[in-house]
Design an enzyme around this catalytic site. Structure first.
Site, PDB file in Angstrom:
ATOM      1  N   THR A  42       0.945  -1.343   0.107  1.00  0.00           N
ATOM      2  CA  THR A  42       0.152  -0.005   0.100  1.00  0.00           C
ATOM      3  C   THR A  42       0.829   1.425  -0.074  1.00  0.00           C
ATOM      4  O   THR A  42       0.444   2.393  -0.383  1.00  0.00           O
ATOM      5  CB  THR A  42      -0.917   0.167   1.297  1.00  0.00           C
ATOM      6  OG1 THR A  42      -0.204  -0.063   2.416  1.00  0.00           O
ATOM      7  CG2 THR A  42      -1.882  -1.048   1.226  1.00  0.00           C
ATOM      8  N   GLU A 105      -3.805  -5.655  -1.959  1.00  0.00           N
ATOM      9  CA  GLU A 105      -2.921  -4.573  -1.422  1.00  0.00           C
ATOM     10  C   GLU A 105      -2.503  -5.076   0.082  1.00  0.00           C
ATOM     11  O   GLU A 105      -3.718  -5.339   0.970  1.00  0.00           O
ATOM     12  CB  GLU A 105      -3.723  -3.118  -1.373  1.00  0.00           C
ATOM     13  CG  GLU A 105      -3.899  -2.784  -2.706  1.00  0.00           C
ATOM     14  CD  GLU A 105      -2.636  -1.803  -3.168  1.00  0.00           C
ATOM     15  OE1 GLU A 105      -1.609  -1.723  -2.513  1.00  0.00           O
ATOM     16  OE2 GLU A 105      -2.777  -1.186  -4.213  1.00  0.00           O
ATOM     17  N   HIS A 180       2.743  -6.176  -8.823  1.00  0.00           N
ATOM     18  CA  HIS A 180       2.658  -4.977  -9.581  1.00  0.00           C
ATOM     19  C   HIS A 180       3.846  -4.703 -10.215  1.00  0.00           C
ATOM     20  O   HIS A 180       3.963  -4.165 -11.532  1.00  0.00           O
ATOM     21  CB  HIS A 180       2.184  -3.886  -8.601  1.00  0.00           C
ATOM     22  CG  HIS A 180       1.534  -2.662  -9.264  1.00  0.00           C
ATOM     23  ND1 HIS A 180       1.163  -1.648  -8.668  1.00  0.00           N
ATOM     24  CD2 HIS A 180       1.087  -2.625 -10.685  1.00  0.00           C
ATOM     25  CE1 HIS A 180       0.431  -0.823  -9.613  1.00  0.00           C
ATOM     26  NE2 HIS A 180       0.331  -1.355 -10.685  1.00  0.00           N
ATOM     27  N   ASP A 190       6.334  -2.258  -6.263  1.00  0.00           N
ATOM     28  CA  ASP A 190       5.566  -2.933  -5.332  1.00  0.00           C
ATOM     29  C   ASP A 190       5.091  -4.474  -5.896  1.00  0.00           C
ATOM     30  O   ASP A 190       4.910  -4.616  -7.070  1.00  0.00           O
ATOM     31  CB  ASP A 190       4.476  -2.428  -4.713  1.00  0.00           C
ATOM     32  CG  ASP A 190       3.187  -2.038  -5.760  1.00  0.00           C
ATOM     33  OD1 ASP A 190       3.751  -1.526  -6.957  1.00  0.00           O
ATOM     34  OD2 ASP A 190       2.004  -2.487  -5.632  1.00  0.00           O
TER      35      ASP A 190
HETATM   36 ZN    ZN Z   1       0.762  -1.685  -6.764  1.00  0.00          ZN
END
Ligand code: ZN
Length: 278
Positions: A42, A105, A180, A190
């Site tokens: 996050t 997340e 990601h 991330d």
């Molecule tokens: Zn992300």
């Protein structure tokens, strides 16, 4: 945990997990079901803070699940609909992964920087040394080592349980469980190197129980797998950086390991020095 008929996460007692629908998303996924599972951090302090942010239309961002530090999961969109977590992204000919994926997340600051004698988040919040690992990001230049916030064990366990329910319900294959930073490598870091995606996949797809904990060779020049616990024993093979191994025993600083091949099956057994295992 499992996914119910309305594409929501429920516990084994059929009780629904916390559900707090985000205004940032909607519309059906392409084909009505997810084909990919994307993992994020996050870059925030808490999962509850992220849930609040994703409820704000100004965020223009969301995810299907938010996992807090204590493992508490909040679902913010049903798994057959679009959440806005991936942004501009592509993977093996598929563009715009939002239309094809579930996004999770995990509450974590991610990439940290050093300032005024402490590790700090992008907001300047101090992250104690005990919560920091130094690791290289696979998308950064090889010489660059950065600081990252560690993920909590409760978070990982909860994320594994949720991911296992999702991949089994929708038949998502292991190679479609991605970070990601895989689908948007120029823009995104991330979940980064503090999140061991391979170990995560192994747990999600139920292989980890076969051999308990796994470790990884961390040595740019490789690590000799030897016939016994010491440099006087002949090397069997040099294990490349990143090789996954299952520890079986130890002798002083030496660890007896079995190497694991790409599908998690045992391969060669021998001894390595424990200083180069992470
Ligand atoms: Zn992300």
């Amino acid at each position: 945990m499992k996914v119910n008929a309305t594409h929501r996460l429920v516990g084994n007692d059929n009780r629904q997990m916390a559900y707090d629908e985000t205004p940032n998303g909607g519309g059906g996924l392409y084909g009505g079901v997810p084909r990919f599972l994307i993992i994020h951090y996050t870059a925030g302090a808490s999962g509850s803070g992220t849930v609040s942010w994703f409820n704000n239309p100004a965020a223009k961002a969301s995810a299907h699940l938010v996992v807090d530090h204590n493992g508490a999961i909040t679902q913010m969109m049903s798994f057959d609909r679009i959440a806005w977590h991936a942004g501009r992204s592509s993977w093996k000919g598929v563009d715009g992964l939002n239309s094809h994926s579930v996004g999770i997340e995990i509450a974590n600051w991610g990439l940290l920087h050093g300032a005024h004698g402490a590790w700090r988040s992008w907001t300047g919040t101090i992250v104690p040394d005990s919560r920091v690992v130094l690791r290289r990001h696979k998308n950064f230049e090889p010489s660059r080592i950065n600081a990252w916030e560690i993920f909590d064990e409760d978070q990982i366990d909860a994320t594994v349980a949720a991911a296992a329910a999702i991949v089994s319900r929708y038949g998502i294959p292991e190679e479609n469980v991605l970070g990601h930073d895989d689908i948007a490598p120029i823009r995104k870091q991330d979940p980064g190197p503090a999140f061991d995606l391979n170990a995560f996949r192994a747990k999600v797809f139920g292989r980890a129980e076969d051999f308990g904990t796994t470790m990884r060779v961390h040595s740019a020049t490789g690590l000799n797998l030897r016939k016994g616990p010491g440099t006087t024993f002949a090397a069997i093979v040099s294990l490349p950086d990143g090789t996954l191994v299952a520890p079986m025993g130890s002798d002083g600083g030496w660890v007896e390991v079995t190497t694991l091949n790409a599908v998690g099956q045992h391969d060669k057994t021998g001894w390595v020095h424990g200083n180069w295992l992470v």
